[in-house]
Design a protein around this motif. Sequence first.
Motif, PDB file in Angstrom:
ATOM      1  N   GLY A  12       1.020  -1.296   0.309  1.00  0.00           N
ATOM      2  CA  GLY A  12      -0.227   0.294  -0.241  1.00  0.00           C
ATOM      3  C   GLY A  12       0.821   1.487  -0.103  1.00  0.00           C
ATOM      4  N   PRO A  13       0.651   2.437  -0.289  1.00  0.00           N
ATOM      5  CA  PRO A  13       0.886   3.375  -0.661  1.00  0.00           C
ATOM      6  C   PRO A  13       1.495   4.140   0.641  1.00  0.00           C
ATOM      7  CG  PRO A  13      -1.397   4.262  -0.363  1.00  0.00           C
ATOM      8  CD  PRO A  13      -1.590   2.717  -0.651  1.00  0.00           C
ATOM      9  N   LEU A  14       0.759   3.803   2.034  1.00  0.00           N
ATOM     10  CA  LEU A  14       0.921   3.910   3.652  1.00  0.00           C
ATOM     11  C   LEU A  14       1.553   2.949   4.668  1.00  0.00           C
ATOM     12  CD1 LEU A  14      -1.190   7.315   3.934  1.00  0.00           C
ATOM     13  CD2 LEU A  14       0.887   7.069   3.558  1.00  0.00           C
ATOM     14  N   PRO A  15       2.228   3.011   5.908  1.00  0.00           N
ATOM     15  CA  PRO A  15       2.041   1.982   6.441  1.00  0.00           C
ATOM     16  C   PRO A  15       0.899   2.150   6.231  1.00  0.00           C
ATOM     17  CG  PRO A  15       2.822   3.529   7.084  1.00  0.00           C
ATOM     18  CD  PRO A  15       3.069   4.212   5.906  1.00  0.00           C
ATOM     19  N   VAL A  50      12.765   4.989  18.738  1.00  0.00           N
ATOM     20  CA  VAL A  50      12.003   3.450  18.918  1.00  0.00           C
ATOM     21  C   VAL A  50      10.945   3.634  17.512  1.00  0.00           C
ATOM     22  CG1 VAL A  50      10.475   1.251  18.655  1.00  0.00           C
ATOM     23  CG2 VAL A  50      11.883   1.537  19.873  1.00  0.00           C
ATOM     24  N   GLY A  51      10.279   5.087  18.268  1.00  0.00           N
ATOM     25  CA  GLY A  51       8.944   5.987  16.828  1.00  0.00           C
ATOM     26  C   GLY A  51      10.211   6.941  16.003  1.00  0.00           C
ATOM     27  N   LEU A  52      11.230   7.009  16.447  1.00  0.00           N
ATOM     28  CA  LEU A  52      12.251   7.870  14.582  1.00  0.00           C
ATOM     29  C   LEU A  52      12.123   6.636  13.503  1.00  0.00           C
ATOM     30  CD1 LEU A  52      13.827  10.325  17.103  1.00  0.00           C
ATOM     31  CD2 LEU A  52      12.701  11.141  15.810  1.00  0.00           C
ATOM     32  N   GLY A  55      10.166   5.507  11.540  1.00  0.00           N
ATOM     33  CA  GLY A  55      10.062   6.736  10.783  1.00  0.00           C
ATOM     34  C   GLY A  55      10.995   6.648   9.840  1.00  0.00           C
ATOM     35  N   LEU A  56      11.631   6.639   9.727  1.00  0.00           N
ATOM     36  CA  LEU A  56      12.605   6.573   8.918  1.00  0.00           C
ATOM     37  C   LEU A  56      13.130   5.079   7.903  1.00  0.00           C
ATOM     38  CD1 LEU A  56      15.879   7.421  11.135  1.00  0.00           C
ATOM     39  CD2 LEU A  56      14.977   8.968   9.292  1.00  0.00           C
ATOM     40  N   ILE A  57      12.093   4.099   8.527  1.00  0.00           N
ATOM     41  CA  ILE A  57      11.831   3.258   7.426  1.00  0.00           C
ATOM     42  C   ILE A  57      10.458   2.958   6.945  1.00  0.00           C
ATOM     43  CG2 ILE A  57      14.130   1.884   8.935  1.00  0.00           C
ATOM     44  CD1 ILE A  57      12.005   0.360   9.859  1.00  0.00           C
ATOM     45  N   GLY A  58       9.988   4.177   7.436  1.00  0.00           N
ATOM     46  CA  GLY A  58       8.559   4.154   6.585  1.00  0.00           C
ATOM     47  C   GLY A  58       7.706   3.420   7.038  1.00  0.00           C
ATOM     48  N   CYS A  59       8.079   2.814   8.828  1.00  0.00           N
ATOM     49  CA  CYS A  59       6.675   1.790   9.177  1.00  0.00           C
ATOM     50  C   CYS A  59       5.486   3.140  10.037  1.00  0.00           C
ATOM     51  CB  CYS A  59       7.263   1.298  10.196  1.00  0.00           C
ATOM     52  SG  CYS A  59       8.330  -0.477   9.435  1.00  0.00           S
ATOM     53  N   LEU A  74      17.902  11.255  10.848  1.00  0.00           N
ATOM     54  CA  LEU A  74      18.877  11.226  10.133  1.00  0.00           C
ATOM     55  C   LEU A  74      19.574  11.541   9.669  1.00  0.00           C
ATOM     56  CD1 LEU A  74      19.058   9.042   7.535  1.00  0.00           C
ATOM     57  CD2 LEU A  74      17.702  10.706   5.731  1.00  0.00           C
ATOM     58  N   LEU A  75      19.828  13.055   9.793  1.00  0.00           N
ATOM     59  CA  LEU A  75      21.530  14.365   9.828  1.00  0.00           C
ATOM     60  C   LEU A  75      21.860  13.107  11.352  1.00  0.00           C
ATOM     61  CD1 LEU A  75      23.103  16.108   8.616  1.00  0.00           C
ATOM     62  CD2 LEU A  75      21.953  17.867   9.772  1.00  0.00           C
ATOM     63  N   TYR A  76      20.936  13.472  12.241  1.00  0.00           N
ATOM     64  CA  TYR A  76      22.180  13.366  13.249  1.00  0.00           C
ATOM     65  C   TYR A  76      23.051  11.848  12.868  1.00  0.00           C
ATOM     66  CZ  TYR A  76      22.946   9.942  17.524  1.00  0.00           C
ATOM     67  OH  TYR A  76      23.891   9.872  19.321  1.00  0.00           O
TER      68      TYR A  76
END
Length: 105
Positions: A12-15, A50-52, A55-59, A74-76
Amino acid sequence: RSIERGQQARVGPLPGVTRHVSGTLVSQDPPAFVIDSPGVMARRITDPLVGLKLGLIGCVRDQDVGVHTLADFLLYTLNDLGAYTYVEHTGLSHPTNEISTLLCA
């Protein structure tokens, strides 16, 4: 032996949009399947780290974590890993810890 390229699991387009269990055979020897099923995600994420990461892997949806917050994390993470290739790609003269500097580059 792996299955030929081109055979992909439907997504699907969104998790969080999976409505039924589906699977795709990805290897015949040994037999291995990728299974997509609804309801695997915890309803509430209590650990911010865990939330971050999720979020980075699109879950989780970007807006649930915050796009600016995800970019900063992500920059960090890139800096922490010593992965400075973003410097060349963005035209910066050196690595930065400031997400606003990176976003304006």
